[in-house]
Design an enzyme around this catalytic site. Structure first.
Site, PDB file in Angstrom:
ATOM      1  N   CYS A  75       0.831  -1.226   0.000  1.00 40.95           N
ATOM      2  CA  CYS A  75       0.000   0.000   0.000  1.00 40.95           C
ATOM      3  C   CYS A  75       0.859   1.266   0.000  1.00 40.95           C
ATOM      4  O   CYS A  75       0.333   2.374  -0.115  1.00 40.95           O
ATOM      5  CB  CYS A  75      -0.938  -0.008   1.199  1.00 40.95           C
ATOM      6  SG  CYS A  75      -1.948  -1.492   1.235  1.00 40.95           S
ATOM      7  N   HIS A 121      -9.539   3.147  -1.050  1.00 41.37           N
ATOM      8  CA  HIS A 121      -8.139   2.721  -0.962  1.00 41.37           C
ATOM      9  C   HIS A 121      -7.768   1.815  -2.137  1.00 41.37           C
ATOM     10  O   HIS A 121      -7.587   0.613  -1.966  1.00 41.37           O
ATOM     11  CB  HIS A 121      -7.930   2.019   0.390  1.00 41.37           C
ATOM     12  CG  HIS A 121      -6.542   1.600   0.678  1.00 41.37           C
ATOM     13  ND1 HIS A 121      -5.428   2.168   0.079  1.00 41.37           N
ATOM     14  CD2 HIS A 121      -6.048   0.631   1.533  1.00 41.37           C
ATOM     15  CE1 HIS A 121      -4.341   1.582   0.544  1.00 41.37           C
ATOM     16  NE2 HIS A 121      -4.686   0.647   1.415  1.00 41.37           N
TER      17      HIS A 121
HETATM   18  C1  COA Z   1     -14.750  -4.663   4.801  1.00 41.36           C
HETATM   19  C2  COA Z   1     -14.904  -5.519   3.567  1.00 41.36           C
HETATM   20  C3  COA Z   1     -14.535  -6.975   3.906  1.00 41.36           C
HETATM   21  C4  COA Z   1     -16.362  -5.442   3.092  1.00 41.36           C
HETATM   22  O1  COA Z   1     -16.494  -6.210   1.918  1.00 41.36           O
HETATM   23  P1  COA Z   1     -17.893  -6.949   1.579  1.00 41.36           P
HETATM   24  O2  COA Z   1     -18.434  -7.589   2.807  1.00 41.36           O
HETATM   25  O3  COA Z   1     -17.656  -7.826   0.383  1.00 41.36           O
HETATM   26  O4  COA Z   1     -18.832  -5.756   1.240  1.00 41.36           O
HETATM   27  P2  COA Z   1     -19.554  -5.476  -0.172  1.00 41.36           P
HETATM   28  O5  COA Z   1     -18.530  -5.010  -1.157  1.00 41.36           O
HETATM   29  O6  COA Z   1     -20.406  -6.637  -0.532  1.00 41.36           O
HETATM   30  O7  COA Z   1     -20.463  -4.235   0.200  1.00 41.36           O
HETATM   31  C5  COA Z   1     -21.639  -4.368   0.985  1.00 41.36           C
HETATM   32  C6  COA Z   1     -22.098  -2.986   1.381  1.00 41.36           C
HETATM   33  O8  COA Z   1     -21.197  -2.433   2.342  1.00 41.36           O
HETATM   34  C7  COA Z   1     -20.598  -1.247   1.847  1.00 41.36           C
HETATM   35  N1  COA Z   1     -19.192  -1.313   2.229  1.00 41.36           N
HETATM   36  C8  COA Z   1     -18.255  -2.182   1.795  1.00 41.36           C
HETATM   37  N2  COA Z   1     -17.088  -1.953   2.405  1.00 41.36           N
HETATM   38  C9  COA Z   1     -17.277  -0.882   3.215  1.00 41.36           C
HETATM   39  C10 COA Z   1     -16.437  -0.168   4.092  1.00 41.36           C
HETATM   40  N3  COA Z   1     -15.166  -0.517   4.223  1.00 41.36           N
HETATM   41  N4  COA Z   1     -16.949   0.863   4.774  1.00 41.36           N
HETATM   42  C11 COA Z   1     -18.256   1.199   4.622  1.00 41.36           C
HETATM   43  N5  COA Z   1     -19.120   0.549   3.827  1.00 41.36           N
HETATM   44  C12 COA Z   1     -18.623  -0.486   3.119  1.00 41.36           C
HETATM   45  C13 COA Z   1     -20.766  -1.312   0.336  1.00 41.36           C
HETATM   46  O9  COA Z   1     -20.790  -0.020  -0.223  1.00 41.36           O
HETATM   47  C14 COA Z   1     -22.104  -1.995   0.208  1.00 41.36           C
HETATM   48  O10 COA Z   1     -23.119  -1.048   0.480  1.00 41.36           O
HETATM   49  P3  COA Z   1     -24.502  -1.093  -0.372  1.00 41.36           P
HETATM   50  O11 COA Z   1     -25.111  -2.426  -0.064  1.00 41.36           O
HETATM   51  O12 COA Z   1     -25.263   0.083   0.183  1.00 41.36           O
HETATM   52  O13 COA Z   1     -24.084  -0.944  -1.788  1.00 41.36           O
HETATM   53  C15 COA Z   1     -13.981  -4.994   2.420  1.00 41.36           C
HETATM   54  O14 COA Z   1     -14.310  -3.658   2.135  1.00 41.36           O
HETATM   55  C16 COA Z   1     -12.518  -5.104   2.793  1.00 41.36           C
HETATM   56  O15 COA Z   1     -11.909  -6.173   2.699  1.00 41.36           O
HETATM   57  N6  COA Z   1     -11.897  -3.974   3.211  1.00 41.36           N
HETATM   58  C17 COA Z   1     -10.487  -3.970   3.612  1.00 41.36           C
HETATM   59  C18 COA Z   1      -9.597  -3.824   2.419  1.00 41.36           C
HETATM   60  C19 COA Z   1      -8.158  -3.955   2.791  1.00 41.36           C
HETATM   61  O16 COA Z   1      -7.763  -4.831   3.529  1.00 41.36           O
HETATM   62  N7  COA Z   1      -7.316  -3.069   2.263  1.00 41.36           N
HETATM   63  C20 COA Z   1      -5.895  -3.084   2.508  1.00 41.36           C
HETATM   64  C21 COA Z   1      -5.589  -2.482   3.792  1.00 41.36           C
HETATM   65  S1  COA Z   1      -3.947  -2.782   4.331  1.00 41.36           S
END
Ligand code: COA
Length: 390
Positions: free
Chosen positions: A87, A336
């Site tokens: 990142c 991100h």
């Molecule tokens: C948190 C996480 C697991 C959620 O993924 P998910 O469960 O597949 O969620 P989806 O993509 O199916 O989204 C479902 C809903 O939640 C929302 N959403 C997804 N991630 C979100 C987040 N981080 N914050 C707020 N809302 C979020 C989406 O917009 C969607 O909303 P909607 O239904 O109104 O359209 C994913 O965002 C993730 O892995 N984040 C971390 C990424 C990471 O590790 N980056 C590197 C860092 S070192």
């Protein structure tokens, strides 16, 4: 000695978010066009390109992307190199660009970052991102990035009494600031109750403690002093740059409430700039998870270890606080796209420093520090920037 010769003369980003139907090369090209022709900088003036991108091989089956991207963006033929540091890929590309200008090798270079993530499923992205951890000791036994930062959160809670509510406040601040940022992935404010809803990803981290999976690109043009006045009357100078590393494996660390690479890189960058944390008007930090913002605010010297959450609770890090952090919304709400983030953070600092941040403008904006880290902080790059003279 402060760096003296590196100026940012233009900075731009695409919207971050789920950009359906937009390819990696199209996003890159859009950011480059905004930072060059739309800013009055002819593309023929760009002598080299330094590009941050983390995992295109895994997400879009595309390696060797630097020449592909520059060719598509109308920069065919120039030296173009991709930089990968998880990142922190974007900030390591920036450091290479800074060194290229400071060495006198080039006068005008492009620094850019890009990642296309949302064409893969969440499990695919989670697995690809895990490549930024130690595969032998961490990822292969199931540790994911939300898991890694959950461990850091628990350590911080145990040592300093940081609470789930404190972490939720990072998300509330991020979404509030991003609500007036049209380039953000999420543009709706959230309440503390929403942020605390038990949608647990890796306890104690809930969905609003996590940055989302996003697409996006960002670009900067750097020039030497001599060239700067050709393009702008309002440059931003890069006066300090620090980079440090740490063990990949969490087991080899003695303290999980701090990231030593962040501490070391910020010390090096402040020293180079001839300044201290107290001289910084605001900070842009790598809030990939809510706890990461609290820890970063301590590691970069804004607050004593263990005092970051209190500063947040007291509104010190709010847009109108004494030490604003992530005034446009951070990774948490702006998104991100991993390889783009380190460049986008500098785009944000540039806009704040030149007074072009609209409703997200911080009141004092002469000097800023930007913190970008990779993986669990095994790489950290810190950049100190100051509004400059031509
Ligand atoms: C948190 C996480 C697991 C959620 O993924 P998910 O469960 O597949 O969620 P989806 O993509 O199916 O989204 C479902 C809903 O939640 C929302 N959403 C997804 N991630 C979100 C987040 N981080 N914050 C707020 N809302 C979020 C989406 O917009 C969607 O909303 P909607 O239904 O109104 O359209 C994913 O965002 C993730 O892995 N984040 C971390 C990424 C990471 O590790 N980056 C590197 C860092 S070192």
């Amino acid at each position: 000695m402060p760096l003296k010769n590196t100026n940012i003369v233009s900075a731009a980003q695409t919207k971050f978010g789920k950009l359906e139907g937009v390819t990696q090369r199209e996003m890159f090209s859009e950011a480059v066009d905004k930072a060059t022709i739309e800013a009055g900088i002819p593309k023929k003036d760009i002598q080299a390109a330094f590009i941050g991108s983390f995992i295109p091989e895994m997400l879009i089956h595309q390696g060797h992307s630097a020449p592909l991207l520059t060719d598509f963006a109308g920069l065919k033929g120039i030296p173009a190199t991709r930089h990968e540091a998880a990142c922190a890929s974007g900030a390591t590309a920036l450091r290479a660009g800074v060194m290229a200008i400071e060495s006198g090798m080039y006068d005008t270079v492009l620094v850019a970052g890009v990642e296309k993530m949302t064409s893969s499923t969440t499990p695919e992205v989670t697995e690809a991102l895990a490549a930024a951890a130690d595969d032998q000791f961490e990822s292969s036994i199931g540790l994911t990035f939300p898991g890694v930062f959950a461990i850091a959160a628990v350590a911080h809670m145990n040592k300093y009494g940081t609470t789930e509510e404190d972490m939720a406040r990072v998300a509330v601040k991020a979404h509030k600031n991003a609500s007036t940022n049209p380039l953000a992935h999420f543009q709706k404010p959230i309440t503390l109750e929403q942020a605390l809803k038990p949608l647990v990803i890796a306890w104690p981290l809930k969905i609003f403690d996590c940055s989302p999976i996003s697409d996006g690109a960002a670009a900067l043009v750097l020039t030497s002093n001599e060239k700067t006045k050709q393009y702008t009357d309002l440059p931003v100078k890069i006066i300090g740059s620090g980079q440090a590393s740490d063990s990949m494996n969490l087991c080899d660390r003695t303290d999980l409430t701090t990231f030593s690479a962040s501490v070391d890189a910020s010390r090096a960058a402040y020293k180079m700039a001839g300044l201290t944390a107290k001289d910084m008007d605001f900070a842009i930090v790598h809030d990939c998870f809510s706890i990461a913002e609290i820890i970063a605010s301590e590691d970069i010297g804004f607050f004593e270890p263990g005092k970051g959450a209190k500063a947040l609770r007291d509104g010190v890090t709010a847009l109108d606080g004494d030490r604003p952090i992530n005034p446009m919304g951070g990774l948490k709400a702006v998104g991100h796209p991993v390889g783009a983030t380190g460049v986008k953070q500098v785009v944000v600092a540039y806009r704040e420093l030149i007074g072009d941040a609209g409703p997200n403008q911080v009141p004092n904006h002469d000097t800023a520090v930007v913190h970008n880290f990779g993986g669990t902080g095994a790489t950290c790059v810190i950049t100190v920037m100051r509004r400059g003279d031509v």
